[in-house]
Motif scaffolding. Structure first.
Motif, PDB file in Angstrom:
ATOM      1  N   ASP A 146       0.764  -1.122  -0.154  1.00  0.00           N
ATOM      2  CA  ASP A 146       0.043   0.109  -0.032  1.00  0.00           C
ATOM      3  C   ASP A 146       0.875   1.131   0.061  1.00  0.00           C
ATOM      4  O   ASP A 146       0.291   2.263   0.548  1.00  0.00           O
ATOM      5  CB  ASP A 146      -1.139   0.100   1.123  1.00  0.00           C
ATOM      6  N   ARG A 147       2.019   1.406  -0.749  1.00  0.00           N
ATOM      7  CA  ARG A 147       2.827   2.326  -0.927  1.00  0.00           C
ATOM      8  C   ARG A 147       2.722   2.832  -2.300  1.00  0.00           C
ATOM      9  O   ARG A 147       3.087   1.954  -3.152  1.00  0.00           O
ATOM     10  CB  ARG A 147       4.213   2.043  -0.523  1.00  0.00           C
ATOM     11  N   HIS A 148       2.026   3.856  -2.862  1.00  0.00           N
ATOM     12  CA  HIS A 148       1.779   4.070  -4.260  1.00  0.00           C
ATOM     13  C   HIS A 148       3.412   4.245  -4.731  1.00  0.00           C
ATOM     14  O   HIS A 148       4.061   4.942  -4.368  1.00  0.00           O
ATOM     15  CB  HIS A 148       1.038   5.317  -4.280  1.00  0.00           C
ATOM     16  N   SER A 149       3.329   3.429  -6.004  1.00  0.00           N
ATOM     17  CA  SER A 149       4.651   3.612  -6.602  1.00  0.00           C
ATOM     18  C   SER A 149       4.447   3.675  -8.063  1.00  0.00           C
ATOM     19  O   SER A 149       3.169   3.190  -8.675  1.00  0.00           O
ATOM     20  CB  SER A 149       5.360   2.157  -6.107  1.00  0.00           C
ATOM     21  N   GLN A 150       5.272   4.181  -8.788  1.00  0.00           N
ATOM     22  CA  GLN A 150       5.228   4.182 -10.471  1.00  0.00           C
ATOM     23  C   GLN A 150       6.670   3.499 -10.683  1.00  0.00           C
ATOM     24  O   GLN A 150       7.556   3.735 -10.383  1.00  0.00           O
ATOM     25  CB  GLN A 150       5.100   5.460 -10.846  1.00  0.00           C
ATOM     26  N   LEU A 151       6.531   2.435 -12.120  1.00  0.00           N
ATOM     27  CA  LEU A 151       7.681   1.971 -12.511  1.00  0.00           C
ATOM     28  C   LEU A 151       7.879   2.616 -13.953  1.00  0.00           C
ATOM     29  O   LEU A 151       7.125   2.859 -14.647  1.00  0.00           O
ATOM     30  CB  LEU A 151       7.365   0.553 -12.562  1.00  0.00           C
ATOM     31  N   ALA A 152       8.986   3.109 -14.074  1.00  0.00           N
ATOM     32  CA  ALA A 152       9.424   3.701 -15.335  1.00  0.00           C
ATOM     33  C   ALA A 152      10.808   3.605 -15.815  1.00  0.00           C
ATOM     34  O   ALA A 152      11.787   2.896 -15.185  1.00  0.00           O
ATOM     35  CB  ALA A 152       8.908   5.296 -15.047  1.00  0.00           C
ATOM     36  N   GLY A 153      11.259   4.278 -16.910  1.00  0.00           N
ATOM     37  CA  GLY A 153      12.812   4.337 -17.382  1.00  0.00           C
ATOM     38  C   GLY A 153      12.958   3.361 -18.354  1.00  0.00           C
ATOM     39  O   GLY A 153      12.122   3.335 -19.412  1.00  0.00           O
ATOM     40  N   ASN A 154      13.760   2.349 -18.270  1.00  0.00           N
ATOM     41  CA  ASN A 154      14.196   1.098 -19.443  1.00  0.00           C
ATOM     42  C   ASN A 154      12.970   0.128 -19.022  1.00  0.00           C
ATOM     43  O   ASN A 154      13.025  -0.860 -20.052  1.00  0.00           O
ATOM     44  CB  ASN A 154      15.384   0.827 -19.087  1.00  0.00           C
ATOM     45  N   ILE A 155      12.144   0.381 -18.229  1.00  0.00           N
ATOM     46  CA  ILE A 155      10.981  -0.728 -18.093  1.00  0.00           C
ATOM     47  C   ILE A 155       9.701   0.044 -17.883  1.00  0.00           C
ATOM     48  O   ILE A 155       9.687   1.170 -17.130  1.00  0.00           O
ATOM     49  CB  ILE A 155      11.210  -1.718 -16.928  1.00  0.00           C
ATOM     50  N   GLY A 156       8.626  -0.239 -18.454  1.00  0.00           N
ATOM     51  CA  GLY A 156       7.376   0.397 -17.937  1.00  0.00           C
ATOM     52  C   GLY A 156       7.125   1.514 -18.743  1.00  0.00           C
ATOM     53  O   GLY A 156       7.608   1.689 -20.014  1.00  0.00           O
ATOM     54  N   ARG A 157       6.864   2.832 -18.283  1.00  0.00           N
ATOM     55  CA  ARG A 157       6.579   3.965 -18.983  1.00  0.00           C
ATOM     56  C   ARG A 157       7.856   4.731 -19.133  1.00  0.00           C
ATOM     57  O   ARG A 157       8.938   4.572 -18.369  1.00  0.00           O
ATOM     58  CB  ARG A 157       5.411   4.864 -17.964  1.00  0.00           C
TER      59      ARG A 157
END
Length: 468
Positions: A146-157
């Motif tokens: 329940d810790r809001h997280s976003q995944l990005a960079g060379n993976i995801g967005r």
């Protein structure tokens, strides 16, 4: 979207109009800058023009007049093996060169953060192998707890495509050497180094240049906490450079296979068990052996790095353990795609170099090994420690014969295509065998990407199983 700060009212050139380039152009426009775009591909220019962006041939005389900065997509060489002509023009004109990662770090924090109880955090992960799985696992642990997280960079967005983080949010970035090498700003709160093995040597003029690109995340960024894999000398070097002494727990040392003890902060995996050791005593332990999404010693190293990164943010050991148990793994990375008649089929198409393929071989036994493709520098001799797990190799690729003869001590059949290799391996496999795609080579002789190669493997497996 993260609006780019610092260029409002200025023109900024963007070279390369793939995912990151177009994302950077949009974020620049959102921040009040005028993006001037270029790509050698006419279709890419047409796509940018359709969004209202100006395109300009950036090698012509005067192209950099009134340009405040040049933003370069990660796939474009800026120094080795030779500088791109547009980048050389920017240098000559005295125009700073950056990339979308640099724009992200200079633009992330806003005045709104002053109102937050907890400032957003950034965890950045780099290394040769395992960084995608480590990044995804960190994101999974945070999301599950329940810790809001976003995944990005060379993976995801793309990094500039994410939503502006809110109070207490975490952004998890996977960063390749192409991204860390050029970014003018690198300021993560937690930086992770998984490991180092030879890769992209032409782009970085050798192993030293490749390591230097990775090291910039730590040397330039000054993270509050650094999670460092110390199973290679390069990791030991970074840990030593960052640490003020044996008890400095700003550096968390990570290992797969070594027992790490002492007054500092350590996380290691041995014989399938993860152990957290801090201030001279054990404070946490997880049995990794039954976690299907994390098979093998290489994934146990990824688990240690993810554990350490999330512990640095205060997540409890038992919460991490529960989250790891539900982690399904990533496509094309030790991914179990089918099981039938006692035979397991595993897709590790992301094993594009010798080191990652060796780790895959060491993770399983009784392997029917599908390998081959566009071979990288350095040869295949380093795969030898995994050969005792291989029953037979089925070699694909345009140079399958040449690849096969290098597999000394392994029965190898040059199959050429994925269709033939999967059919032969499936037909010959016996209960207890693992049919493993771990190419130890790039995909570009036959496929557009390792993803396409993995998808073809999965489709061929399903077709072969339908005939059994």
């Amino acid at each position: 979207m993260i609006p780019v700060q610092g260029f409002a009212g200025h023109q900024v050139a963007v070279l390369g109009l793939g995912r990151s380039g177009l994302s950077a152009a949009r974020a620049l426009r959102e921040g009040g800058a005028t993006a001037v775009c270029w790509d050698d591909n006419p279709k890419a220019r047409e796509a940018a023009e359709a969004e209202g962006f100006e395109t300009r041939e950036l090698t012509r005389d005067g192209a950099f007049d009134e340009i405040a900065c040049l933003i370069v997509s990660p796939g474009i060489p800026h120094l080795y093996p030779t500088p791109n002509p547009v980048i050389a023009k920017a240098w000559a004109a005295g125009v700073p060169v950056d990339n979308d990662i640099g724009l992200f770090f200079r633009s992330l924090a806003t005045r709104e953060w002053d109102e937050f109880d907890t400032a957003p955090r950034v965890i950045a992960v780099t290394g040769s192998n395992g960084k995608s799985t480590t990044s995804a696992l960190i994101h999974h642990i945070l999301s599950t707890t329940d810790r809001h997280s976003q995944l990005a960079g060379n993976i995801g967005r793309g990094v500039l495509d994410i939503d502006p983080p809110g109070d207490g949010d975490v952004v998890v970035l996977e960063l390749s050497s192409y991204q860390t090498d050029l970014a003018r700003a690198l300021t993560p709160d937690v930086a992770v180094f998984t490991n180092l093995s030879p890769d992209h040597l032409d782009r970085h003029a050798g192993l030293g240049g490749y390591f230097a690109a990775k090291r910039r995340l730590f040397a330039e960024g000054g993270p509050d906490r650094a999670v460092i894999g110390v199973d290679e000398n390069e990791g030991l070097y970074i840990a030593n450079q960052l640490s003020e002494g044996p008890g400095d727990d700003r550096v968390i040392r990570v290992s797969s296979g070594q027992k790490l003890t002492g007054p500092g902060w350590h996380v290691y995996a041995r014989k399938g068990f993860l152990t957290e050791w801090r201030k001279g005593k054990q404070v946490g332990s997880i049995d990794l052996r039954e976690i299907k999404g994390l098979p093998g010693a290489h994934n146990h190293q990824n688990a240690c790095a993810a554990y350490a990164a999330t512990r640095a943010l205060g997540v409890a050991p038992r919460q991490i353990e529960a989250a790891m148990t539900s982690f399904a793994g990533l496509p094309h990375r030790s991914q179990i795609i089918a099981e039938k008649n006692g035979v397991t089929f595993v897709n590790d198409s992301k094993a594009t170099n010798v080191d990652s393929a060796l780790k895959a071989l060491q993770a399983f036994k009784n392997i029917r090994w599908i390998c081959g493709g566009l071979q990288k520098e350095g040869g295949l001799d380093a795969l030898a420690p995994g050969f005792d797990h291989v029953r037979k190799a089925y070699v694909i690729g345009r140079e399958a014969d040449g690849f096969a003869v290098q597999l000394t001590g392994v029965e190898a059949e040059a199959c050429g295509t994925m269709e033939v290799a999967v059919a032969r391996a499936a037909a010959e496999a016996e209960p207890g065998d693992v049919v493993l795609l771990a190419p130890a080579a790039a995909s570009f002789d036959q496929y557009d990407s390792f993803e396409k190669r993995g998808e073809d493997f999965a489709a061929r497996v399903q077709a072969a199983l339908a005939q059994l």
